[in-house]
Design an enzyme around this catalytic site. Structure first.
Site, PDB file in Angstrom:
ATOM      1  N   ASN A 152       0.861  -1.177   0.000  1.00  0.00           N
ATOM      2  CA  ASN A 152       0.000   0.000   0.000  1.00  0.00           C
ATOM      3  C   ASN A 152       0.900   1.231   0.000  1.00  0.00           C
ATOM      4  O   ASN A 152       1.384   1.651   1.052  1.00  0.00           O
ATOM      5  CB  ASN A 152      -0.899  -0.040   1.240  1.00  0.00           C
ATOM      6  CG  ASN A 152      -1.851   1.142   1.305  1.00  0.00           C
ATOM      7  OD1 ASN A 152      -1.854   2.008   0.423  1.00  0.00           O
ATOM      8  ND2 ASN A 152      -2.653   1.186   2.349  1.00  0.00           N
ATOM      9  N   ARG A 165      -2.686  -2.049  -3.349  1.00  0.00           N
ATOM     10  CA  ARG A 165      -3.869  -1.212  -3.143  1.00  0.00           C
ATOM     11  C   ARG A 165      -3.739   0.004  -4.065  1.00  0.00           C
ATOM     12  O   ARG A 165      -2.746   0.738  -4.005  1.00  0.00           O
ATOM     13  CB  ARG A 165      -3.918  -0.750  -1.689  1.00  0.00           C
ATOM     14  CG  ARG A 165      -5.131   0.059  -1.427  1.00  0.00           C
ATOM     15  CD  ARG A 165      -5.224   0.476   0.017  1.00  0.00           C
ATOM     16  NE  ARG A 165      -6.537   1.071   0.226  1.00  0.00           N
ATOM     17  CZ  ARG A 165      -6.983   1.439   1.389  1.00  0.00           C
ATOM     18  NH1 ARG A 165      -6.256   1.272   2.467  1.00  0.00           N
ATOM     19  NH2 ARG A 165      -8.175   1.966   1.512  1.00  0.00           N
ATOM     20  N   HIS A 171     -13.159   2.969  -0.245  1.00  0.00           N
ATOM     21  CA  HIS A 171     -13.210   1.882   0.744  1.00  0.00           C
ATOM     22  C   HIS A 171     -13.847   0.634   0.135  1.00  0.00           C
ATOM     23  O   HIS A 171     -14.406  -0.198   0.848  1.00  0.00           O
ATOM     24  CB  HIS A 171     -14.060   2.263   1.986  1.00  0.00           C
ATOM     25  CG  HIS A 171     -13.494   3.361   2.824  1.00  0.00           C
ATOM     26  ND1 HIS A 171     -14.293   4.320   3.395  1.00  0.00           N
ATOM     27  CD2 HIS A 171     -12.233   3.633   3.217  1.00  0.00           C
ATOM     28  CE1 HIS A 171     -13.546   5.157   4.098  1.00  0.00           C
ATOM     29  NE2 HIS A 171     -12.280   4.764   4.002  1.00  0.00           N
ATOM     30  N   GLY A 175     -14.424   5.011  10.177  1.00  0.00           N
ATOM     31  CA  GLY A 175     -13.043   5.150  10.661  1.00  0.00           C
ATOM     32  C   GLY A 175     -12.651   6.604  10.563  1.00  0.00           C
ATOM     33  O   GLY A 175     -13.503   7.490  10.604  1.00  0.00           O
ATOM     34  N   ASN A 176     -11.367   6.841  10.410  1.00  0.00           N
ATOM     35  CA  ASN A 176     -10.919   8.217  10.236  1.00  0.00           C
ATOM     36  C   ASN A 176     -11.577   8.805   8.984  1.00  0.00           C
ATOM     37  O   ASN A 176     -12.030   9.935   8.969  1.00  0.00           O
ATOM     38  CB  ASN A 176      -9.398   8.233  10.137  1.00  0.00           C
ATOM     39  CG  ASN A 176      -8.873   9.582  10.485  1.00  0.00           C
ATOM     40  OD1 ASN A 176      -9.549  10.372  11.155  1.00  0.00           O
ATOM     41  ND2 ASN A 176      -7.690   9.881  10.008  1.00  0.00           N
ATOM     42  N   ARG A 184     -12.573  15.724   7.547  1.00  0.00           N
ATOM     43  CA  ARG A 184     -13.229  16.087   6.271  1.00  0.00           C
ATOM     44  C   ARG A 184     -14.667  16.522   6.500  1.00  0.00           C
ATOM     45  O   ARG A 184     -15.364  15.943   7.328  1.00  0.00           O
ATOM     46  CB  ARG A 184     -13.228  14.892   5.313  1.00  0.00           C
ATOM     47  CG  ARG A 184     -11.847  14.486   4.881  1.00  0.00           C
ATOM     48  CD  ARG A 184     -11.898  13.212   4.047  1.00  0.00           C
ATOM     49  NE  ARG A 184     -10.963  12.236   4.574  1.00  0.00           N
ATOM     50  CZ  ARG A 184     -10.925  10.956   4.222  1.00  0.00           C
ATOM     51  NH1 ARG A 184     -11.769  10.498   3.340  1.00  0.00           N
ATOM     52  NH2 ARG A 184     -10.041  10.146   4.744  1.00  0.00           N
ATOM     53  N   ARG A 220     -11.764   8.788  20.256  1.00  0.00           N
ATOM     54  CA  ARG A 220     -11.520   8.543  21.684  1.00  0.00           C
ATOM     55  C   ARG A 220     -11.309   9.867  22.417  1.00  0.00           C
ATOM     56  O   ARG A 220     -11.818  10.069  23.522  1.00  0.00           O
ATOM     57  CB  ARG A 220     -10.303   7.630  21.862  1.00  0.00           C
ATOM     58  CG  ARG A 220     -10.597   6.197  21.476  1.00  0.00           C
ATOM     59  CD  ARG A 220      -9.361   5.385  21.293  1.00  0.00           C
ATOM     60  NE  ARG A 220      -8.659   5.770  20.064  1.00  0.00           N
ATOM     61  CZ  ARG A 220      -7.777   5.006  19.439  1.00  0.00           C
ATOM     62  NH1 ARG A 220      -7.471   3.829  19.931  1.00  0.00           N
ATOM     63  NH2 ARG A 220      -7.194   5.407  18.337  1.00  0.00           N
ATOM     64  N   ILE A 247     -13.950   2.973  14.267  1.00  0.00           N
ATOM     65  CA  ILE A 247     -15.085   3.412  15.096  1.00  0.00           C
ATOM     66  C   ILE A 247     -16.192   2.355  15.072  1.00  0.00           C
ATOM     67  O   ILE A 247     -16.740   1.987  16.112  1.00  0.00           O
ATOM     68  CB  ILE A 247     -15.625   4.774  14.585  1.00  0.00           C
ATOM     69  CG1 ILE A 247     -14.527   5.839  14.666  1.00  0.00           C
ATOM     70  CG2 ILE A 247     -16.849   5.214  15.365  1.00  0.00           C
ATOM     71  CD1 ILE A 247     -14.783   7.066  13.798  1.00  0.00           C
ATOM     72  N   GLY A 248     -16.497   1.856  13.891  1.00  0.00           N
ATOM     73  CA  GLY A 248     -17.574   0.870  13.740  1.00  0.00           C
ATOM     74  C   GLY A 248     -17.331  -0.392  14.550  1.00  0.00           C
ATOM     75  O   GLY A 248     -18.264  -1.005  15.065  1.00  0.00           O
ATOM     76  N   GLU A 249     -16.051  -0.782  14.683  1.00  0.00           N
ATOM     77  CA  GLU A 249     -15.735  -2.011  15.414  1.00  0.00           C
ATOM     78  C   GLU A 249     -15.610  -1.790  16.915  1.00  0.00           C
ATOM     79  O   GLU A 249     -15.876  -2.696  17.703  1.00  0.00           O
ATOM     80  CB  GLU A 249     -14.390  -2.585  14.912  1.00  0.00           C
ATOM     81  CG  GLU A 249     -14.479  -3.148  13.512  1.00  0.00           C
ATOM     82  CD  GLU A 249     -13.109  -3.384  12.882  1.00  0.00           C
ATOM     83  OE1 GLU A 249     -12.136  -3.659  13.623  1.00  0.00           O
ATOM     84  OE2 GLU A 249     -13.003  -3.288  11.652  1.00  0.00           O
ATOM     85  N   GLU A 267      -8.562  -5.122   5.140  1.00  0.00           N
ATOM     86  CA  GLU A 267      -8.352  -4.774   3.732  1.00  0.00           C
ATOM     87  C   GLU A 267      -7.141  -5.485   3.147  1.00  0.00           C
ATOM     88  O   GLU A 267      -7.161  -5.900   1.994  1.00  0.00           O
ATOM     89  CB  GLU A 267      -8.229  -3.256   3.587  1.00  0.00           C
ATOM     90  CG  GLU A 267      -9.582  -2.582   3.759  1.00  0.00           C
ATOM     91  CD  GLU A 267      -9.514  -1.075   3.829  1.00  0.00           C
ATOM     92  OE1 GLU A 267      -9.060  -0.567   4.863  1.00  0.00           O
ATOM     93  OE2 GLU A 267      -9.914  -0.422   2.861  1.00  0.00           O
TER      94      GLU A 267
END
Ligand code: AMP
Length: 396
Positions: A7, A90, A180, A210-211, A241, A285, A332-334, A384
């Site tokens: 990546n 990627r 994504h 996420g970010n 963003r 956080r 965040i989702g996890e 990913e």
């Protein structure tokens, strides 16, 4: 079979070497600060991480160094580069050309180059990474491009077109592409497997929080809409963003503050989102801590994130005529149970209800919906790099 996943960013080259048959990571790391000074971090499985200052004038040197590290007699995990069966790269933008991963040839490289305009920070670095691997590995080692945009290529025109004069679509390919994609493809497939459901007829909403955050509406296993657009700036507000804003705000601020187009771009990509609103930071956080201590703007930023997410989930359910499965993934989702809980809370009217006990303390894949919830709600950790390795293996 060993697959190397690369990546490349503008100044970094992140890597993971997988044994895909065993489904394990043999080693991973990052050749960072390319073109600045150079730092290599390297972690072989089961051993301590190594960090060292190195000279990294360009990506070619970085890739050579990564390969030298992987084959190092003391800390390496393979004895020769010929043990790498293929490399999965990627790549940010494949434009309208690819809906799947592809083995790199001259035509593929041309497409990646043609998309420099659409992904100016990433696509040039991605191509350099591919060419550096071609130069450093034995001739004929397959290089595979896995595009962030590919999964979203199944969207119908009504979902991907912008209501601008049509000539801008024709002249500059301005349309929604979405990002994504590797993550949305991976978690939607995994969620169906995990729940034992056939993707045929299945309506799913995947929430990559996420970010950078994006949502995808996935019907019959195919993407029919997504929240990011021509660039990853669109959709929900994110770490730094804006997400979707009234486009007239851009010329308004430009005129009032005398900003250039580049300055506006930086403002909207790097200084906005929950950072801009809260003034605290982009990490959720830190926001949660500040909000807990009574910081009202931190709480406002969190509320905006949750509210915008709810609206996207609701609109995708409307677009698909319902939803069977909602998937949460990414940082965040996890990890953030209360964001999941708050985002789903008002959606009980459409049959989505979280079980508070199941929603906390999650370590891996889990169902978090209540037993009487019509919609299954799950957490599927995204991976990913593994998805890129698997797609590479499948292609070769
Ligand atoms: P990502 O871009 O997927 O790495 O996600 C980054 C975001 O996830 C940051 O805003 C973090 O605050 C959040 N995050 C990552 N790990 C955790 C965690 N263990 N608990 C809460 N939030 C987390």
């Amino acid at each position: 079979m060993n697959i190397l996943v690369i990546n490349c960013g503008s100044s970094s080259c992140k890597f993971q070497l997988f044994d895909v048959d065993k489904g394990i990571v043999l080693a991973k790391g990052n050749a960072d600060r390319i073109g600045i000074d150079g730092k290599l971090s390297y972690k072989p499985a089961g051993k301590d991480e190594i960090e060292k200052e190195v000279s990294l004038p360009d990506h070619k040197v970085a890739v050579k160094l990564v390969l030298a590290q992987l084959t190092d007699p003391e800390t390496g995990v393979i004895s020769d580069v010929s043990e790498i069966a293929a490399v999965g790269h990627r790549v940010l933008h494949g434009g309208k050309y690819y809906s799947e991963s592809v083995i790199v040839n001259d035509d593929v490289k041309k497409v990646i180059r043609d998309c420099f305009d659409l992904g100016p920070l990433h696509n040039p670095a991605n191509l350099i990474g591919i060419e550096a691997c071609e130069a450093a590995l034995p001739a004929g080692t397959p290089q595979v491009a896995v595009f962030d945009t590919a999964f979203h290529q199944t969207m119908p025109p009504k979902a991907y077109m912008y209501a601008l004069p049509y000539e801008y679509y024709e002249k500059y390919s301005i349309r929604r592409y979405g990002f994504h994609g590797t993550s949305h493809r991976y978690v939607s497939k995994r969620a169906a497997e995990f729940l034992g459901l056939d993707t045929k007829g299945l309506k799913m909403i995947t929430c990559h929080l996420g970010n950078g955050s994006s949502f995808a509406a996935v019907k019959d296993g195919k993407c029919v809409d997504t929240s990011m657009g021509l660039t990853p700036l669109a959709g929900i507000c994110m770490g730094t963003r804006t997400g979707d804003i009234d486009p007239a705000i851009v010329p308004f601020i430009q005129k009032r503050e005398g900003k250039t187009a580049e300055e506006m771009d930086t403002l909207m990509n790097k200084k906005s989102g929950v950072l801009g609103v809260s003034g605290v930071g982009s990490d959720f956080r830190d926001l949660a801590k500040a909000a807990g201590e009574g910081n009202e703007r931190a709480q406002l930023a969190l509320d905006m994130f949750v509210y915008q997410g709810q609206k996207i989930i609701g609109s995708y359910a409307a677009a698909m005529g319902g939803v069977d499965v909602i998937v949460f993934t990414a940082g965040i989702g996890e990890n953030t149970w209360n964001i999941r809980e708050q985002m789903i809370a008002p959606l009980e009217f459409m049959g989505a209800k979280i079980d508070p006990a199941k929603n906390t303390g999650i370590r891996s894949e889990a169902v978090i919906s209540a037993d009487d919830s019509k919609v299954k709600i799950v957490v599927i950790p995204t991976n990913e790099e593994l998805a890129i390795a698997q797609e590479t293996q499948a292609l070769i």
